[in-house]
Design a protein around this motif. Structure first.
Motif: not given
Length: 216
Positions: A166, A169, A208, A211
């Motif tokens: 978490n 990203v 990233t 995501y």
């Protein structure tokens, strides 16, 4: 109280450009260029000695491929944010940089104020790249997902790995992740290696972009 400065290493074989970029960066109070070189063989050693927050790296350096230098930087576990700063918008260069562990990709024809803003963004935890380059990466990843059926199963992560994922990203560096979670940086590196393996990613940028694409 001494103000913390974001340190930058310039790797480019054009002295005039290096000088101009250095002057531009040094106009920002909390940024400082701490080293520069146009010699490929000096890059990794300088990065190890200076431990800069950001490395600006060109793709072509006196006959040396900057992407090979990028790989060497990552093989030496250099945790600096490596930003490719180049004239090349070639799709293969962009994808290769992404897979080799680049943290951003900027073109040299960008406006000075946009360049400085990008440097500020990378240190505040944001992914940086030209919008056209972002489209190239997303389109590539969509095609690769379709042809290889790669699985990026976040549920396979342990609770600690999920915490680190978490923060990754969001663009946080290893140092900032360690500080946020109150653990040592070497532990963060071990977890990141495991996260990449479990989720089938080769770089932070690749993960990233995936995501952010899923949140659109």
């Amino acid at each position: 109280m001494q103000q913390f400065k974001t340190t930058v290493l310039l790797i480019d074989d054009h002295p005039m450009l290096r000088n101009g970029v250095k002057q531009l960066i040094n106009t920002v109070e909390n940024f400082q260029v701490v080293g520069e070189t146009g010699i490929g063989s000096e890059c990794v050693q300088l990065a190890l000695e200076l431990e800069p927050d950001i490395i600006l790296l060109d793709i072509n350096i006196n006959g040396v491929n900057g992407l090979d230098i990028l790989r060497q930087l990552r093989e030496n576990n250099i945790s600096s944010r490596v930003i490719m700063f180049t004239v090349s918008d070639d799709r293969d260069d962009i994808i290769t940089a992404l897979k080799a562990g680049a943290d951003g990709y900027l073109l040299k024809d960008m406006e000075p104020e946009d360049f400085l803003q990008s440097l500020q963004q990378v240190m505040s935890g944001k992914l940086i790249m030209d919008s056209a380059i972002s489209n190239i990466i997303v389109n590539y990843m969509r095609g690769e997902e379709h042809t290889t059926n790669q699985v990026h199963d976040v549920s396979s992560l342990t609770p600690r790995e999920h915490d680190i994922f978490n923060l990754l990203v969001q663009g946080l560096s290893n140092k900032l992740i360690a500080k946020e979670l109150n653990i040592v940086e070497s532990t963060v590196k071990v977890h990141i290696k495991s996260i990449f393996k479990k989720l089938n990613f080769k770089s932070r940028m690749e993960m990233t972009v995936w995501y952010l694409q899923g949140k659109e």
